[in-house]
Design a protein around this motif. Structure first.
Motif, short mmCIF file in Angstrom:
data_model
loop_
_atom_site.label_atom_id
_atom_site.label_comp_id
_atom_site.label_asym_id
_atom_site.label_seq_id
_atom_site.Cartn_x
_atom_site.Cartn_y
_atom_site.Cartn_z
N GLY A 38 0.80 -1.21 0.00
CA GLY A 38 0.00 0.00 0.00
C GLY A 38 0.84 1.26 0.00
O GLY A 38 0.31 2.36 0.12
N SER A 41 1.01 4.18 -4.24
CA SER A 41 -0.36 4.58 -4.54
C SER A 41 -0.34 6.05 -4.93
O SER A 41 0.71 6.71 -4.84
CB SER A 41 -1.23 4.34 -3.30
OG SER A 41 -2.57 4.70 -3.55
N GLN A 42 -1.46 6.58 -5.34
CA GLN A 42 -1.55 8.00 -5.71
C GLN A 42 -1.01 8.88 -4.58
O GLN A 42 -1.48 8.80 -3.45
CB GLN A 42 -3.00 8.38 -6.00
CG GLN A 42 -3.18 9.81 -6.45
CD GLN A 42 -2.62 10.05 -7.84
OE1 GLN A 42 -2.76 9.23 -8.73
NE2 GLN A 42 -1.98 11.18 -8.02
N HIS A 44 1.87 8.72 -3.07
CA HIS A 44 2.72 8.02 -2.11
C HIS A 44 4.15 7.88 -2.65
O HIS A 44 4.63 8.78 -3.33
CB HIS A 44 2.11 6.66 -1.78
CG HIS A 44 0.88 6.75 -0.93
ND1 HIS A 44 -0.28 7.35 -1.35
CD2 HIS A 44 0.63 6.31 0.31
CE1 HIS A 44 -1.19 7.28 -0.40
NE2 HIS A 44 -0.65 6.65 0.63
N MET A 67 1.10 -3.91 -4.62
CA MET A 67 0.29 -2.74 -4.95
C MET A 67 -0.83 -3.15 -5.89
O MET A 67 -0.83 -4.26 -6.43
CB MET A 67 1.16 -1.67 -5.62
CG MET A 67 1.82 -2.13 -6.92
SD MET A 67 2.98 -0.95 -7.63
CE MET A 67 1.87 0.32 -8.21
N ARG A 68 -1.78 -2.26 -6.07
CA ARG A 68 -2.84 -2.52 -7.04
C ARG A 68 -2.25 -2.45 -8.44
O ARG A 68 -1.55 -1.50 -8.79
CB ARG A 68 -3.98 -1.51 -6.87
CG ARG A 68 -4.81 -1.86 -5.66
CD ARG A 68 -5.83 -0.87 -5.23
NE ARG A 68 -6.63 -0.24 -6.25
CZ ARG A 68 -7.58 0.66 -5.98
NH1 ARG A 68 -7.83 1.02 -4.73
NH2 ARG A 68 -8.26 1.21 -6.95
N PHE A 71 -2.62 0.65 -10.77
CA PHE A 71 -1.84 1.86 -10.52
C PHE A 71 -0.65 1.97 -11.47
O PHE A 71 -0.17 3.08 -11.73
CB PHE A 71 -1.36 1.90 -9.07
CG PHE A 71 -2.44 2.16 -8.07
CD1 PHE A 71 -3.68 2.64 -8.43
CD2 PHE A 71 -2.20 1.92 -6.72
CE1 PHE A 71 -4.68 2.88 -7.49
CE2 PHE A 71 -3.19 2.16 -5.77
CZ PHE A 71 -4.43 2.64 -6.16
N VAL A 75 -1.84 5.76 -12.40
CA VAL A 75 -1.20 6.80 -11.59
C VAL A 75 -0.09 7.43 -12.43
O VAL A 75 0.83 6.72 -12.87
CB VAL A 75 -0.65 6.22 -10.27
CG1 VAL A 75 0.14 7.27 -9.50
CG2 VAL A 75 -1.79 5.68 -9.41
N TYR A 78 3.55 6.63 -11.99
CA TYR A 78 3.97 5.25 -12.24
C TYR A 78 3.86 4.83 -13.70
O TYR A 78 4.59 3.95 -14.15
CB TYR A 78 3.14 4.27 -11.40
CG TYR A 78 3.17 4.54 -9.92
CD1 TYR A 78 4.27 5.13 -9.30
CD2 TYR A 78 2.10 4.21 -9.12
CE1 TYR A 78 4.30 5.38 -7.94
CE2 TYR A 78 2.12 4.44 -7.74
CZ TYR A 78 3.22 5.04 -7.17
OH TYR A 78 3.24 5.28 -5.83
N LYS A 110 -10.28 -5.53 -7.50
CA LYS A 110 -9.09 -5.06 -8.21
C LYS A 110 -7.93 -6.03 -8.03
O LYS A 110 -7.66 -6.48 -6.92
CB LYS A 110 -8.66 -3.68 -7.70
CG LYS A 110 -9.74 -2.63 -7.72
CD LYS A 110 -10.03 -2.18 -9.12
CE LYS A 110 -11.04 -1.02 -9.11
NZ LYS A 110 -11.23 -0.48 -10.42
N GLY A 112 -3.98 -7.18 -7.95
CA GLY A 112 -2.75 -6.60 -7.43
C GLY A 112 -1.56 -7.16 -8.17
O GLY A 112 -1.68 -8.09 -8.98
#
Length: 122
Positions: A38, A41-42, A44, A67-68, A71, A75, A78, A110, A112
């Motif tokens: 986690g 992420s957006q 982070h 992570m997802r 992303f 994102v 990324y 979702k 990962g």
């Protein structure tokens, strides 16, 4: 979270800092492993933290990033950057990828992605 950890007296040291390109107050080759779940992420962590993660993990140690999967594509920080940065560090001999696994329904519906890297001796 640090206050809770301190109240339980579980660790020798408690660190509150920003992880990025700046050097942390942590010795080289200090940890056996790092797990990030986690953290990517957006808004982070970004790929500029990878060299610092590598620096503080012992040669032969592991860095796991979960992570997802979406992303990697949605994102801005990324998209087209995160995995190429990982590959570039692998080509430089900093770490080697042990796994890249897709995890169905990692977060609700979702998927990962879990990356596992082994730190190489510098």
């Amino acid at each position: 979270m640090l206050d809770i950890a301190k109240s339980r007296n579980l660790y020798h040291r408690y660190i509150c800092d920003f992880l990025g390109p700046r050097r942390l107050d942590i010795e080289d080759d200090h940890y056996d492993a790092i797990a990030c779940c986690g953290a990517f992420s957006q808004g982070h962590l970004k790929d500029d933290c990878f060299p610092e993660l590598i620096r503080i993990v012992k040669p032969g140690g592991l860095i796991c990033i979960a992570m997802r999967e979406e992303f990697l594509h949605t994102v801005e920080a990324y998209r087209g950057k995160l995995e190429p940065a990982m590959v570039a560090l692998e080509r430089k001999g900093c770490w080697e990828r042990m796994a890249r696994n897709i995890v169905p329904k990692y977060f609700r519906e979702k998927d990962g992605v879990v990356f596992m890297y082994r730190v190489l001796a510098q």
